[in-house]
Design a protein around this motif. Sequence first.
Motif, PDB file in Angstrom:
ATOM      1  N   ARG A  22     -19.307 -12.641  40.243  1.00 37.08           N
ATOM      2  CA  ARG A  22     -18.266 -13.914  40.626  1.00 37.08           C
ATOM      3  C   ARG A  22     -17.204 -14.620  39.072  1.00 37.08           C
ATOM      4  NH1 ARG A  22     -22.699 -17.606  43.395  1.00 37.08           N
ATOM      5  NH2 ARG A  22     -21.811 -16.365  44.979  1.00 37.08           N
ATOM      6  N   SER A  26     -14.402 -15.059  40.369  1.00 38.98           N
ATOM      7  CA  SER A  26     -13.779 -16.733  40.422  1.00 38.98           C
ATOM      8  C   SER A  26     -13.187 -17.293  38.990  1.00 38.98           C
ATOM      9  CB  SER A  26     -14.872 -17.084  40.288  1.00 38.98           C
ATOM     10  OG  SER A  26     -16.021 -17.003  41.841  1.00 38.98           O
ATOM     11  N   THR A  80     -21.697 -23.175  40.589  1.00 42.95           N
ATOM     12  CA  THR A  80     -20.249 -23.650  41.354  1.00 42.95           C
ATOM     13  C   THR A  80     -19.919 -23.316  42.308  1.00 42.95           C
ATOM     14  OG1 THR A  80     -19.243 -22.923  38.300  1.00 42.95           O
ATOM     15  CG2 THR A  80     -18.116 -23.782  40.426  1.00 42.95           C
ATOM     16  N   ASP A  81     -19.920 -22.521  43.108  1.00 44.21           N
ATOM     17  CA  ASP A  81     -19.445 -22.026  44.898  1.00 44.21           C
ATOM     18  C   ASP A  81     -20.626 -23.067  45.809  1.00 44.21           C
ATOM     19  OD1 ASP A  81     -17.660 -20.331  43.498  1.00 44.21           O
ATOM     20  OD2 ASP A  81     -18.546 -19.056  44.686  1.00 44.21           O
ATOM     21  N   GLN A  84     -18.798 -27.003  45.136  1.00 40.57           N
ATOM     22  CA  GLN A  84     -17.797 -27.072  46.026  1.00 40.57           C
ATOM     23  C   GLN A  84     -17.899 -26.696  47.653  1.00 40.57           C
ATOM     24  OE1 GLN A  84     -14.218 -27.965  44.395  1.00 40.57           O
ATOM     25  NE2 GLN A  84     -15.468 -26.728  42.012  1.00 40.57           N
ATOM     26  N   TRP A 128     -26.719 -21.477  51.164  1.00 39.91           N
ATOM     27  CA  TRP A 128     -26.209 -20.749  50.851  1.00 39.91           C
ATOM     28  C   TRP A 128     -26.664 -20.297  49.493  1.00 39.91           C
ATOM     29  CZ3 TRP A 128     -26.429 -21.545  45.392  1.00 39.91           C
ATOM     30  CH2 TRP A 128     -24.754 -20.726  44.937  1.00 39.91           C
TER      31      TRP A 128
END
Length: 202
Positions: A22, A26, A80-81, A84, A128
């Motif tokens: 990541r 990212s 962080t994902d 979002q 997730w």
Amino acid sequence: MLTMLDLLAAFDSVDHDTLLQRLRKSYGLQGRVLDWFTSYLSGRVQHVRLSATSSTPSKVLFGVPQGSVLGQILFLLYMTDLLQLVKRYQLIPHAYTDDTQIYGFCRPTDSAVLSEKLSVCVDEVSAWMAANRLQLNHAKTKMLWCSSSHRQHQVPANPVRIGNTDVLPVRLVRDLGVYIDADVTMRVHVTTVVQSCFAVLR
């Protein structure tokens, strides 16, 4: 509506390979910088000590150090994902290390729609987390409807589905040391602070 998610052993569950991937994809970290993070995470061992006796050291394959500032930052970058993902449902995420909240706003007549949107969002959040070696504790997740005092009678008292658990709304939550009540008067928090001050003064 304020929903406070509870994670099980969040810091200890971070997958090093996923975190490094990541950081590279990212955030564009590469070369010597990425090698530095790799070195920071790898080669760690842990053991238990009682008096003069210690257990056999074992390698730490998962997790970030909790006692360091960098450990908390790495955990936020790892998450962080997820933030979002929440935004895609027109909900507002907020994260402070492993404390994650989801906010939503609506008119009293639209509370059922917001509740359903939240349930679907948390289902995807849970999926997730499972895919990223984290575990959401549905039973300890709390939910609070906030409104002014004269609209409290319009606040729904029905449970909201969080995973396989029906979570009843509460009237008071404690978030990062601050007590938040349903009518947002901060009365409980002020009372608690005053009591603590009197105890110190005495």
